[in-house]
Enzyme design. Structure first.
Site, PDB file in Angstrom:
ATOM      1  N   ILE A 157       0.839  -1.210   0.000  1.00  0.00           N
ATOM      2  CA  ILE A 157       0.000   0.000   0.000  1.00  0.00           C
ATOM      3  C   ILE A 157       0.873   1.258   0.000  1.00  0.00           C
ATOM      4  O   ILE A 157       0.601   2.211  -0.736  1.00  0.00           O
ATOM      5  CB  ILE A 157      -0.977  -0.015   1.208  1.00  0.00           C
ATOM      6  CG1 ILE A 157      -1.914  -1.223   1.095  1.00  0.00           C
ATOM      7  CG2 ILE A 157      -1.785   1.277   1.270  1.00  0.00           C
ATOM      8  CD1 ILE A 157      -2.781  -1.485   2.320  1.00  0.00           C
ATOM      9  N   PRO A 205       2.315  -1.971   9.521  1.00  0.00           N
ATOM     10  CA  PRO A 205       1.362  -2.732  10.344  1.00  0.00           C
ATOM     11  C   PRO A 205       1.423  -2.277  11.799  1.00  0.00           C
ATOM     12  O   PRO A 205       2.378  -1.598  12.202  1.00  0.00           O
ATOM     13  CB  PRO A 205       1.861  -4.179  10.206  1.00  0.00           C
ATOM     14  CG  PRO A 205       3.304  -4.056   9.891  1.00  0.00           C
ATOM     15  CD  PRO A 205       3.490  -2.769   9.155  1.00  0.00           C
ATOM     16  N   ASP A 257      -8.863   6.785   8.526  1.00  0.00           N
ATOM     17  CA  ASP A 257      -9.785   5.706   8.162  1.00  0.00           C
ATOM     18  C   ASP A 257      -9.872   4.696   9.297  1.00  0.00           C
ATOM     19  O   ASP A 257     -10.647   3.747   9.227  1.00  0.00           O
ATOM     20  CB  ASP A 257      -9.305   5.018   6.876  1.00  0.00           C
ATOM     21  CG  ASP A 257     -10.321   4.004   6.367  1.00  0.00           C
ATOM     22  OD1 ASP A 257     -11.511   4.361   6.265  1.00  0.00           O
ATOM     23  OD2 ASP A 257      -9.929   2.842   6.102  1.00  0.00           O
ATOM     24  N   GLU A 262     -11.702   1.732  17.661  1.00  0.00           N
ATOM     25  CA  GLU A 262     -12.779   1.549  16.670  1.00  0.00           C
ATOM     26  C   GLU A 262     -13.552   0.245  16.818  1.00  0.00           C
ATOM     27  O   GLU A 262     -14.672   0.122  16.325  1.00  0.00           O
ATOM     28  CB  GLU A 262     -12.202   1.601  15.240  1.00  0.00           C
ATOM     29  CG  GLU A 262     -11.397   0.368  14.842  1.00  0.00           C
ATOM     30  CD  GLU A 262     -10.873   0.417  13.408  1.00  0.00           C
ATOM     31  OE1 GLU A 262     -10.318   1.456  13.019  1.00  0.00           O
ATOM     32  OE2 GLU A 262     -11.034  -0.587  12.688  1.00  0.00           O
TER      33      GLU A 262
HETATM   34  P1  NAD Z   1       2.844  -4.787   3.737  1.00  0.00           P
HETATM   35  O1  NAD Z   1       3.172  -5.913   4.640  1.00  0.00           O
HETATM   36  O2  NAD Z   1       2.939  -4.989   2.254  1.00  0.00           O
HETATM   37  O3  NAD Z   1       3.756  -3.523   4.117  1.00  0.00           O
HETATM   38  C1  NAD Z   1       3.987  -3.118   5.430  1.00  0.00           C
HETATM   39  C2  NAD Z   1       5.333  -2.413   5.446  1.00  0.00           C
HETATM   40  O4  NAD Z   1       5.531  -1.897   6.767  1.00  0.00           O
HETATM   41  C3  NAD Z   1       6.516  -3.352   5.142  1.00  0.00           C
HETATM   42  O5  NAD Z   1       7.353  -2.781   4.156  1.00  0.00           O
HETATM   43  C4  NAD Z   1       7.230  -3.470   6.484  1.00  0.00           C
HETATM   44  O6  NAD Z   1       8.626  -3.655   6.341  1.00  0.00           O
HETATM   45  C5  NAD Z   1       6.890  -2.125   7.102  1.00  0.00           C
HETATM   46  N1  NAD Z   1       7.114  -2.115   8.548  1.00  0.00           N
HETATM   47  C6  NAD Z   1       6.967  -3.144   9.429  1.00  0.00           C
HETATM   48  N2  NAD Z   1       7.321  -2.725  10.665  1.00  0.00           N
HETATM   49  C7  NAD Z   1       7.672  -1.418  10.549  1.00  0.00           C
HETATM   50  C8  NAD Z   1       8.135  -0.448  11.468  1.00  0.00           C
HETATM   51  N3  NAD Z   1       8.322  -0.743  12.776  1.00  0.00           N
HETATM   52  N4  NAD Z   1       8.415   0.793  11.014  1.00  0.00           N
HETATM   53  C9  NAD Z   1       8.261   1.096   9.690  1.00  0.00           C
HETATM   54  N5  NAD Z   1       7.833   0.223   8.771  1.00  0.00           N
HETATM   55  C10 NAD Z   1       7.548  -1.024   9.207  1.00  0.00           C
HETATM   56  O7  NAD Z   1       1.382  -4.316   4.145  1.00  0.00           O
HETATM   57  P2  NAD Z   1       0.326  -3.521   3.256  1.00  0.00           P
HETATM   58  O8  NAD Z   1      -0.487  -4.483   2.455  1.00  0.00           O
HETATM   59  O9  NAD Z   1       1.011  -2.396   2.569  1.00  0.00           O
HETATM   60  O10 NAD Z   1      -0.637  -2.969   4.397  1.00  0.00           O
HETATM   61  C11 NAD Z   1      -0.214  -1.976   5.335  1.00  0.00           C
HETATM   62  C12 NAD Z   1      -1.240  -1.881   6.439  1.00  0.00           C
HETATM   63  O11 NAD Z   1      -2.465  -1.352   5.873  1.00  0.00           O
HETATM   64  C13 NAD Z   1      -1.668  -3.246   7.012  1.00  0.00           C
HETATM   65  O12 NAD Z   1      -0.849  -3.607   8.070  1.00  0.00           O
HETATM   66  C14 NAD Z   1      -3.086  -2.987   7.485  1.00  0.00           C
HETATM   67  O13 NAD Z   1      -3.025  -2.666   8.852  1.00  0.00           O
HETATM   68  C15 NAD Z   1      -3.537  -1.765   6.695  1.00  0.00           C
HETATM   69  N6  NAD Z   1      -4.700  -2.007   5.828  1.00  0.00           N
HETATM   70  C16 NAD Z   1      -5.787  -1.203   5.981  1.00  0.00           C
HETATM   71  C17 NAD Z   1      -6.890  -1.366   5.156  1.00  0.00           C
HETATM   72  C18 NAD Z   1      -8.092  -0.451   5.295  1.00  0.00           C
HETATM   73  O14 NAD Z   1      -9.163  -0.758   4.753  1.00  0.00           O
HETATM   74  N7  NAD Z   1      -7.982   0.660   5.980  1.00  0.00           N
HETATM   75  C19 NAD Z   1      -6.899  -2.363   4.189  1.00  0.00           C
HETATM   76  C20 NAD Z   1      -5.759  -3.185   4.041  1.00  0.00           C
HETATM   77  C21 NAD Z   1      -4.672  -2.989   4.882  1.00  0.00           C
END
Ligand code: NAD
Length: 349
Positions: A157, A205, A257, A262
């Protein structure tokens, strides 16, 4: 027919799951519950071999034990995040699978929609013009072109959001514990990101390390007038510290969001109720806060992907195939910790 209990289901979940399930050669019997999965409701899954849960279900040790006792073998999360699952309790008992990516672009697009609604005050303009108030006073925004976006977490994302920001002509800087290689992303340390960003968007995350990653100290280091966008998990932001930063006008606005408290509110209609969460009430009352109730994922494409991947995950489980989307107590730490699949196994246990 194998039975699957789906918790916290809404009409749109049912529509897409029914459509995908109908195309299966051996469809499942889908048992839909509107209730969230909790220790108290877990017993509803009795007679089901699989359970499908979502972001605000409370899959505690007690819930896991009740599910296990009821004969549940696999927990299929129909989301990417899994901070609401007690993996330690599930390990060795119930395999957990998830949908790692259902619409990274959809979530990133929603993050930009929140930002631009806030920035260009579309929410105010919408209300004004419906009342034939065509005044522009108070609607001044800023150009994003040439501004700096600070992206925390550059996974699927985060990278989609970076692409959108680049399309706007923004400079992008990022912070990630595990920087992506060969993506041309300028990584900086957290303090530099806080100091230089005009927009800070959270895409990491929720973990012990990232809990309240934006706290009072982080807000105090930010550039005055920065926008905050959070489409990841509510507890990445200390909501009370956010309120203080909004009141002190050190930040220009927040597009949220997700909210740390929540779980018992989002996805439900409380319009006839007095909300007892004062922090939420104060946030919502601010003209420079836009709150959506965890809807960033909600696109037709994402709902279809969620249903398809969840059913593929269940098929893989029951056909004794490799569980490519499994997560467990040993491998949730991800990079650096034990990677079960690297040991050549089809599933974590
Ligand atoms: P992803 O696993 O592809 O990417 C997460 C990134 O965060 C990775 O690059 C990881 O290295 C990095 N990360 C982990 N720990 C970290 C830290 N301490 N500091 C900085 N970076 C760190 O995940 P994604 O698919 O991109 O999703 C990201 C987040 O979006 C998910 O964890 C979820 O909580 C959220 N999400 C929300 C919705 C929504 O509807 N609002 C939908 C899908 C996902």
């Amino acid at each position: 027919m194998r039975k699957v209990a789906l918790f916290d289901t809404k009409p749109y979940d049912k529509e897409y799951f029914d459509a995908v399930n109908a195309k299966q050669t051996a469809p499942y019997e889908m048992v839909y519950f509107e209730n969230k999965l909790t220790a108290q409701t877990a017993q509803l899954a009795k007679g089901c071999e699989a359970v499908c849960a979502f972001v605000n279900d409370d899959i505690s040790k007690e819930a896991i034990e009740t599910l296990y006792g009821a004969g549940v073998k696999v927990l299929a999360m129909r989301c990417a995040g899994y901070s609401n699952v007690d993996f330690k309790a599930a390990f060795g008992k119930i395999n957990v699978v998830r949908v790692p990516a259902y619409s990274p672009n959809g979530v990133a697009e929603h993050a930009m929609a929140l930002l631009q609604t806030l920035n260009r005050k579309i929410h105010k303009a919408y209300n004004r013009t419906r009342d034939f108030n065509f005044s522009l006073v108070g609607l001044t925004g800023i150009n994003l072109h040439g501004k700096t976006a600070g992206v925390i977490g550059t996974g699927k994302i985060g990278q989609a959001f970076i692409d959108i920001c680049r399309g706007y002509g923004m400079r992008v800087i990022a912070y990630d514990l595990y920087p992506a290689k060969d993506k041309g992303i300028e990584y900086v340390d957290m303090d530099t990101l806080l100091k230089e960003s005009d927009v800070i968007s959270l895409h990491c995350p929720l973990t012990e390390q990232t809990h309240h990653i934006l706290d009072a100290s982080a807000f105090s280091k930010m550039k005055k007038g920065a926008f905050i966008v959070n489409t990841s998990r509510g507890a990445l932001i200390d909501s009370e510290a956010l309120l203080e930063a909004l009141n002190a006008e050190t930040i220009r606005g927040a597009g949220l969001d997700v909210y740390e408290e929540e779980a018992n509110l989002f996805f439900e209609d409380f319009s006839g109720t007095v909300i007892k969460d004062d922090v939420l009430s104060l946030l919502v009352s601010k003209p420079n806060v836009i709150l959506t109730s965890h809807q960033a994922f909600l696109t037709e494409e994402a709902l279809e992907n969620i249903a398809e991947t969840t059913i593929e995950n269940l098929n893989a489980y029951f056909d004794d195939q490799e569980l490519v989307n499994e997560v467990c107590y040993q491998c949730i730490g991800g990079k650096g910790k034990v990677q079960c699949k690297e040991e050549g196994k089809k599933r974590c246990f």
